[in-house]
Write an enzyme that holds these catalytic residues in place. Structure first.
Site, PDB file in Angstrom:
ATOM      1  N   GLU A   1       5.804  28.856  23.815  1.00 37.75           N
ATOM      2  CA  GLU A   1       6.133  27.658  23.037  1.00 37.75           C
ATOM      3  C   GLU A   1       5.583  26.456  23.791  1.00 37.75           C
ATOM      4  OE1 GLU A   1       7.621  24.266  21.719  1.00 37.75           O
ATOM      5  OE2 GLU A   1       8.698  25.000  23.491  1.00 37.75           O
ATOM      6  N   SER A   2       4.810  25.604  23.122  1.00 36.37           N
ATOM      7  CA  SER A   2       4.031  24.572  23.810  1.00 36.37           C
ATOM      8  C   SER A   2       4.877  23.506  24.494  1.00 36.37           C
ATOM      9  CB  SER A   2       3.032  23.923  22.853  1.00 36.37           C
ATOM     10  OG  SER A   2       3.694  23.310  21.776  1.00 36.37           O
TER      11      SER A   2
ATOM     12  N   ASP B   1      -1.947  15.158  43.971  1.00 36.97           N
ATOM     13  CA  ASP B   1      -3.192  15.863  43.665  1.00 36.97           C
ATOM     14  C   ASP B   1      -3.309  15.933  42.149  1.00 36.97           C
ATOM     15  OD1 ASP B   1      -4.100  16.489  46.268  1.00 36.97           O
ATOM     16  OD2 ASP B   1      -2.714  18.172  46.379  1.00 36.97           O
TER      17      ASP B   1
ATOM     18  N   HIS C   1      -3.648  23.879  45.972  1.00 34.94           N
ATOM     19  CA  HIS C   1      -4.283  24.057  44.666  1.00 34.94           C
ATOM     20  C   HIS C   1      -4.272  25.521  44.236  1.00 34.94           C
ATOM     21  CE1 HIS C   1      -5.433  20.021  45.375  1.00 34.94           C
ATOM     22  NE2 HIS C   1      -6.685  20.198  45.772  1.00 34.94           N
ATOM     23  N   GLU C   2      -4.595  26.390  45.170  1.00 35.26           N
ATOM     24  CA  GLU C   2      -4.662  27.818  44.867  1.00 35.26           C
ATOM     25  C   GLU C   2      -3.303  28.352  44.410  1.00 35.26           C
ATOM     26  OE1 GLU C   2      -7.783  26.791  47.955  1.00 35.26           O
ATOM     27  OE2 GLU C   2      -5.685  26.278  47.645  1.00 35.26           O
TER      28      GLU C   2
ATOM     29  N   CYS D   1       0.415  17.379  47.547  1.00 41.56           N
ATOM     30  CA  CYS D   1      -0.130  18.078  48.699  1.00 41.56           C
ATOM     31  C   CYS D   1       1.027  18.558  49.572  1.00 41.56           C
ATOM     32  CB  CYS D   1      -1.044  17.133  49.491  1.00 41.56           C
ATOM     33  SG  CYS D   1      -1.609  17.826  51.063  1.00 41.56           S
TER      34      CYS D   1
END
Length: 148
Positions: free
Chosen positions: A69-70, A53, A87-88, A46
């Site tokens: 690439e993962s 969060d 969050h946004e 946060c």
């Protein structure tokens, strides 16, 4: 395009800005298909309280010339662990960065955030309508129900 992290011992980047996302050639160039990454234990901090969060992220994209690439994506997402942002900002920022760098035909991200102050926040972003003829399944992450 030599991946930086693949096959290497890799420390978690200290911030999203320090993280390097690797892209490799699409092995099925010319085919229309969708890729889904799910990060059910995404964390950030946060920006007001610095408390953690938690979110369940779902990233869907239709590749063009490259795919992400993962391992580099995992490290990029992990770099948010000590990053303070709303969050946004986290959700949209991840989607925009992937879209701007990878240049897929289409990308969407769903950020299903667990409650902060008693209010769950879900954030969604997509680059536009999905390409014609691509199967795009629902993300199927249920809304937060609490105890009941």
């Amino acid at each position: 395009m030599t991946p930086k992290y693949l096959g290497q011992t890799s420390a978690l980047p200290t911030s999203p800005d320090d993280a390097v996302l690797d892209y490799v050639p699409n092995p099925r160039l010319g085919q229309r298909y969708m890729v889904r990454f799910v990060s059910p234990e995404f964390t950030s901090l946060c920006p007001v309280t610095a408390q953690p969060d938690f979110a369940h992220l779902v990233i869907d994209y239709v590749p063009d010339a490259t795919i992400v690439e993962s391992k580099s994506l995992k490290l990029f997402l992990g770099s948010f662990r000590n990053h303070q942002a709303f969050h946004e900002d986290c959700t949209v920022g991840i989607g925009v960065r992937l879209f701007d760098e990878m240049k897929p035909l289409w990308l969407r991200i769903g950020g299903y955030w667990y409650p902060r102050g008693g209010i769950p926040i879900d954030v969604f972003w997509q680059s536009g309508p999905p390409p014609e003829g691509v199967w795009v399944p629902a993300q199927d992450v249920p809304g937060y129900r609490g105890r009941g």
